[in-house]
Design a protein around this motif. Structure first.
Motif, PDB file in Angstrom:
ATOM      1  N   ARG A 163       0.854  -1.294  -0.102  1.00 34.16           N
ATOM      2  CA  ARG A 163       0.020  -0.033  -0.006  1.00 34.16           C
ATOM      3  C   ARG A 163       1.013   1.179  -0.076  1.00 34.16           C
ATOM      4  N   TYR A 173       1.604   9.201   6.004  1.00 33.42           N
ATOM      5  CA  TYR A 173       0.216   8.724   5.613  1.00 33.42           C
ATOM      6  C   TYR A 173       0.225   7.396   4.796  1.00 33.42           C
ATOM      7  N   LYS A 174      -0.483   6.290   4.982  1.00 36.25           N
ATOM      8  CA  LYS A 174      -0.860   5.263   4.266  1.00 36.25           C
ATOM      9  C   LYS A 174      -2.214   5.360   3.819  1.00 36.25           C
ATOM     10  N   SER A 175      -2.177   4.899   2.535  1.00 42.81           N
ATOM     11  CA  SER A 175      -3.480   5.028   1.604  1.00 42.81           C
ATOM     12  C   SER A 175      -3.538   3.848   0.648  1.00 42.81           C
ATOM     13  N   ASP A 176      -4.815   3.604   0.057  1.00 39.97           N
ATOM     14  CA  ASP A 176      -5.072   2.656  -0.962  1.00 39.97           C
ATOM     15  C   ASP A 176      -4.585   3.147  -2.403  1.00 39.97           C
ATOM     16  N   MET A 178      -2.856   7.155  -3.953  1.00 43.92           N
ATOM     17  CA  MET A 178      -2.315   8.570  -3.717  1.00 43.92           C
ATOM     18  C   MET A 178      -1.924   8.972  -5.040  1.00 43.92           C
ATOM     19  N   ILE A 189      -5.726  11.733  -1.875  1.00 46.79           N
ATOM     20  CA  ILE A 189      -5.644  10.430  -1.420  1.00 46.79           C
ATOM     21  C   ILE A 189      -6.844   9.752  -1.170  1.00 46.79           C
ATOM     22  N   SER A 190      -6.914   8.695  -1.416  1.00 50.98           N
ATOM     23  CA  SER A 190      -8.048   7.698  -1.306  1.00 50.98           C
ATOM     24  C   SER A 190      -7.762   6.578  -0.269  1.00 50.98           C
ATOM     25  N   VAL A 192      -7.065   7.043   3.024  1.00 52.58           N
ATOM     26  CA  VAL A 192      -5.856   7.562   3.984  1.00 52.58           C
ATOM     27  C   VAL A 192      -5.918   6.974   5.410  1.00 52.58           C
ATOM     28  N   TYR A 193      -4.840   6.705   6.043  1.00 50.35           N
ATOM     29  CA  TYR A 193      -4.767   6.183   7.475  1.00 50.35           C
ATOM     30  C   TYR A 193      -3.449   6.855   7.752  1.00 50.35           C
ATOM     31  N   THR A 202      -8.628   7.649   9.950  1.00 50.57           N
ATOM     32  CA  THR A 202      -8.647   7.271   8.546  1.00 50.57           C
ATOM     33  C   THR A 202      -9.812   8.255   7.759  1.00 50.57           C
ATOM     34  N   ARG A 205     -12.005   9.544   1.432  1.00 51.09           N
ATOM     35  CA  ARG A 205     -11.173  10.739   0.544  1.00 51.09           C
ATOM     36  C   ARG A 205     -10.454  11.894   1.527  1.00 51.09           C
TER      37      ARG A 205
END
Length: 943
Positions: A163, A173-176, A178, A189-190, A192-193, A202, A205
């Motif tokens: 990811r 940031y971690k995301s699906d 970006m 970002i889609s 986001v974590y 989280t 969008r």
């Protein structure tokens, strides 16, 4: 024509083989493609040979390339250089200020015409402070954008492999999916974590602006670190300022995926790592005697990193109010502490009516600790806990804490000490305060100064030659003490007079000692103690015949009294060994050892009550029957260090101690041995005072101590009276001068005391009643040898079982394949019994004995862990005097990972309950909580 056809097929084969080969990263050499613009480190590079609309490319293996492929590469190099130069010019004109470094473990596709780069497999992109890692990355050099996405993978924990993980400075940031622009530093970002302090955020969008602020739509905020959180706050919209705060719009609480009807229109969470000032929201409720209340509300002042200040207040509708100030301070490697000052004005009843009362109370708590590294020669420590007797009765928090309500004694102390190691001198001063909340009595000592000079040998030679002389073993030391104390009521302490109400004085003590060895086996010790007391007043007494009362005359000045005593003692040790007969006892027992320790001492001191010293005086008075009586007293008997005792002392004291141990073979090791204590100590002591004419013999004191179990020691102390009871002219018993000793008759038994404590847990039950291999280890209950087994802790057992189950994602099983069942528990029983003569009972003239009185105490406490996270604790006891239960409490706690629930109940001597459900995280502990409790006045009634 045929040769051209062969060359064409060979060229096609080489291009196909090289392009389709997966190149290992170990065979790849990083290669600089564009000077100071783009650095590429990849396994395989695919380049366009010529500009085309569709990607037509070949793969260049920088190590395994044959001569034909190398010729083709050199032939087209001029075309590639021109394309890369155009691409570099476009990137510089679009605002790329630094090199963009990117790499991939699998492969990289670069389209020179469009300026697009495609990275596959653990891809990395670095640009200035920006770092991006993902499984798939595409870079558009013309638009200065980078797009990252993960790869679906059912074996991954979150369903995706690689990811996108974006970081810029401290923001991560971690995301699906970006997308990020190098020039504007904005991103889309889609999924986001991100983590901010103790919380996790989280969103479906999100957009990031150039300053790093993130705008989230349909987000979640939680402090639970589980992949599927136990609870979260659903946010419709939110604005995140990294490391500062989160501001959100309408939000509601969701627990266990169930939305709760707890919503707020807006709110914010601070994330600042620095101290920040702010308001503290109060809690509300009602109390039957005080009314509705708002309490524990106020303001927090973050003064600096070394100390802070918190001001709180409380107000009740029936007129009561209170205020408190609390501060914490800390200086690294120097000191740390806390201070609390609280004031209460409590009003109960209706003003103007007889039941109206108003009480003012306060509390001071101060704790100070000096770091040992701050000053090795000086230290300051404080532990102050002072409160007026009415404070805990009126404080609402005390009503829910039975320990505070039953606490009758408070102690406080402040001490400072310093030492001068070069001369062996140390100074220390303390302030001691003892407070009895039941009768509001205070005992205060301020100050208490102590001066100590370490032991030194005044006759020891600086340069010793030969053996040590006997007089060189003589040592002496010095101890001085200055005290100023008072015992009074708490409401009179501030109105006391320093000379009239306080007791003060100074005391000096000089012990002189010498230790010698006689005949190689006898240890002899000589000592002499000199004590001196200095007082500032004395009280003379006389009898006023007119008023028939005692008259006291206090004179102030300097008064000095002293006393001295000397003693000599001798002791030795005798050892006896007995080896049992092998034919009768076998070879299990190796030897039994008996240690016999006798000790004899003689103490002498003169009679300091003689007129020569002037420490005692007397006066005569005539009682109501016309009899003249003489009253003896000391003018210094009420002073702080008292007065030397009456009577001459020439006392001989003897003491005998016995110890019996047995050495046997170990059951675990055929060559090893272990030691068993049969009688740890059996002793007796008694004394004879040759300088007195009355009661020369003292009572006989005996003691017994057994260590037959590892965690328990049986001890028994008994007292035997030497002199018998006699009857006076009125038939009342008194202790006469005739001894109880006689042929076949022991002295009068006065009493004994014994305490018993035992803890029962599953390990002990298994050791007693479990399989044979477990019962064979029961010797470890009393064994102190090298093969001693240490019992495991209940928490450690639970953690060990939990990790064992997680190791292979399978439940732990026993030898038979069944799932292990573990419910750690322990119960502690405490029983104490005291037997003594009841001198208030009826005296038996036939046996010349008082009846015996038994005093018993029984306490039971325990805990049980139903499962991981469930804990039950209880404690109770029985009052044998009142034939009722003593303080009985029970509590249940549940660790819900990120929430904590606890319920406690008090059953005796009064009833109350307390229920709490709150978030564990410090960020939300005051916001997400629920408290329900009862006070003493409105406690639940149990029938």
């Amino acid at each position: 024509m045929r040769n051209k056809t062969i060359i064409f097929f060979l060229l096609s084969a080489v291009m196909f083989a090289v392009a389709s080969r997966e190149v290992s990263s170990s065979r790849t050499t990083p290669r600089r493609m564009v000077n100071d613009s783009i650095e590429v480190a990849v396994d395989s590079l695919i380049r366009n040979i010529k500009p085309t609309t569709a990607p037509q490319s070949i793969t260049l293996d920088t190590i395994g390339m044959d001569s034909l492929a190398r010729a083709i590469y050199m032939h087209n190099k001029s075309v590639d250089d021109s394309i890369r130069a155009d691409s570099l010019q476009r990137m510089k004109s679009n605002g790329i200020e630094s090199p963009v470094t990117y790499s991939a473990n699998d492969s990289l596709v670069y389209d020179a015409e469009s300026g697009m780069a495609y990275l596959y497999g653990s891809s990395k992109v670095d640009y200035q402070a920006m770092k991006l890692t993902s499984d798939k990355v595409s870079i558009d050099m013309a638009k200065n954008t980078v797009t990252a996405i993960g790869t679906p993978d059912s074996t991954a924990d979150d369903g995706q492999k690689g990811r996108p993980l974006f970081s810029m400075g401290k923001d991560e940031y971690k995301s699906d999916t970006m997308a990020f622009n190098f020039k504007s530093k904005k991103g889309l970002i889609s999924g986001v974590y991100t983590k901010q302090e103790d919380g996790f955020l989280t969103g479906e969008r999100a957009k990031r602006d150039s300053s790093g602020v993130i705008y989230i739509q349909r987000g979640r905020y939680t402090t639970c670190d589980a992949p599927h959180p136990d609870f979260y706050i659903a946010l419709s919209r939110a604005k995140v300022r990294p490391n500062k705060d989160v501001v959100f719009g309408p939000a509601y609480l969701v627990v266990a995926d169930v939305p709760l009807p707890l919503a707020i229109p807006y709110g914010f969470f601070p994330f600042s790592k620095k101290y920040s000032s702010g308001f503290i929201m109060p809690s509300y409720g009602d109390e039957s005697t005080l009314g509705f209340y708002l309490r524990d509300g106020g303001y927090y002042f973050a003064i600096n990193d070394k100390w802070d200040l918190k001001l709180l207040g409380e107000i009740y509708t029936l007129g009561s109010w209170g205020a408190s100030a609390a501060s914490n301070y800390r200086k690294r490697y120097k000191y740390s502490g806390s201070l609390l000052v609280s004031y209460q004005d409590t009003k109960t009843g209706d003003k103007g009516l007889p039941d109206f009362t108003e009480q003012e109370s306060f509390k001071i708590q101060w704790s100070h600790r000096q770091d040992p590294k701050a000053n090795p020669f000086s230290s300051l420590s404080a532990s102050v806990n002072f409160a007026t007797s009415s404070y805990e009765r009126n404080n609402l928090n005390s009503m829910y804490n039975p320990q505070l309500m039953t606490q009758s004694t408070r102690t406080s102390s402040v001490s400072w000490s310093t030492n001068f190691s070069s001369i062996g001198l140390s100074l220390s001063t303390t302030m001691n305060l003892s407070q009895n909340t039941r009768d509001s009595t205070i005992q205060l000592t301020l100050p208490d100064l102590n001066i100590n000079l370490s032991r030194f040998y005044p006759f020891k030679r600086k340069k010793a030659v030969g053996k040590e002389r006997w007089y060189e073993k003589i040592s002496m030391s010095y101890t001085g003490q200055i005290s100023n104390s008072i015992s009074t009521k708490e409401n009179r302490i501030l109105h006391s007079n320093l000379l009239k109400d306080w007791k003060n004085g100074m005391q000096h003590s000089i012990p002189i000692q010498g230790t010698f060895t006689l005949f190689k086996y006898i240890n002899m010790s000589l000592s002499m103690n000199l004590n001196d007391r200095m007082y500032t007043r004395k009280v003379m007494r006389s009898w006023d015949n007119t008023r028939q009362t005692e008259v006291r005359d206090t004179t102030f000045g300097f008064h000095n009294i002293y006393d001295w005593r000397m003693s000599v003692s001798a002791s030795t040790k005798r050892y006896g060994f007995w080896t049992p007969n092998r034919k009768i006892f076998g070879d299990k027992i190796q030897v039994i050892r008996h240690v016999y320790t006798p000790q004899v001492s003689f103490t002498y001191s003169p009679d300091f009550s003689t007129p020569f010293y002037g420490y005692y005086s007397s006066y005569q008075y005539t009682d109501a029957n016309g009899q003249v009586k003489l009253i003896d007293y000391s003018p210094y008997q009420d002073e702080i260090y008292s007065v030397p005792g009456r009577g001459k002392t020439g006392m001989v004291t003897w003491d005998i101690s016995n110890n019996i141990e047995m050495k046997i073979k170990s059951d675990k090791d055929s060559t090893g041995f272990r030691k068993i204590s049969i009688i740890d100590e059996l002793g007796a002591s008694m004394s004879y005072n040759a300088a007195t004419d009355f009661h020369k013999w003292s009572d006989l004191s005996m003691r017994l101590r057994l260590k037959w179990w590892k965690n328990y020691t049986f001890s028994l102390n008994a007292q035997f009276a030497t002199y018998a009871y006699e009857l006076d002219a009125n038939g009342k018993p008194f202790v006469g001068n005739h001894t109880e000793w006689g042929f076949g008759r022991l002295p009068r038994f006065q009493g004994m005391s014994q305490n018993f404590s035992f803890t029962l847990n599953p390990e002990k039950l298994k050791k007693w009643f479990g399989p044979k291999e477990d019962r064979d280890n029961k010797e470890t209950d009393y064994d102190d040898g090298p093969d001693t087994k240490i019992e495991s802790n209940m928490d450690d057992d639970m953690e060990r079982g939990k990790h064992a189950a997680k190791k292979n994602n399978l439940a732990a099983t026993d030898d038979d394949g069944y799932m292990n069942f573990s419910m750690p528990w322990s119960i502690t029983f405490g029983y104490g019994i005291t037997m003594r003569e009841n001198t208030y009972g009826k005296f038996n003239t036939a046996t010349m004995r008082y009846p015996y009185k038994f005093t018993q105490t029984l306490n039971v406490s325990g805990n049980i862990r139903i499962s991981d996270g469930w804990n039950i604790n209880f404690s109770t006891g029985y009052d044998f005097e009142n034939h009722a239960l003593s303080m009985t409490t029970a509590s249940l706690s549940r660790d819900l990972h990120c929430f904590n629930m606890s319920a406690s109940v008090v059953l005796a001597p009064y009833t109350s309950y307390n229920f709490t459900f709150r978030c564990n995280a410090a960020t939300l502990t005051d916001a997400l909580k629920y408290d329900k409790h009862s006070g003493i006045t409105n406690a639940v009634q149990w029938y």
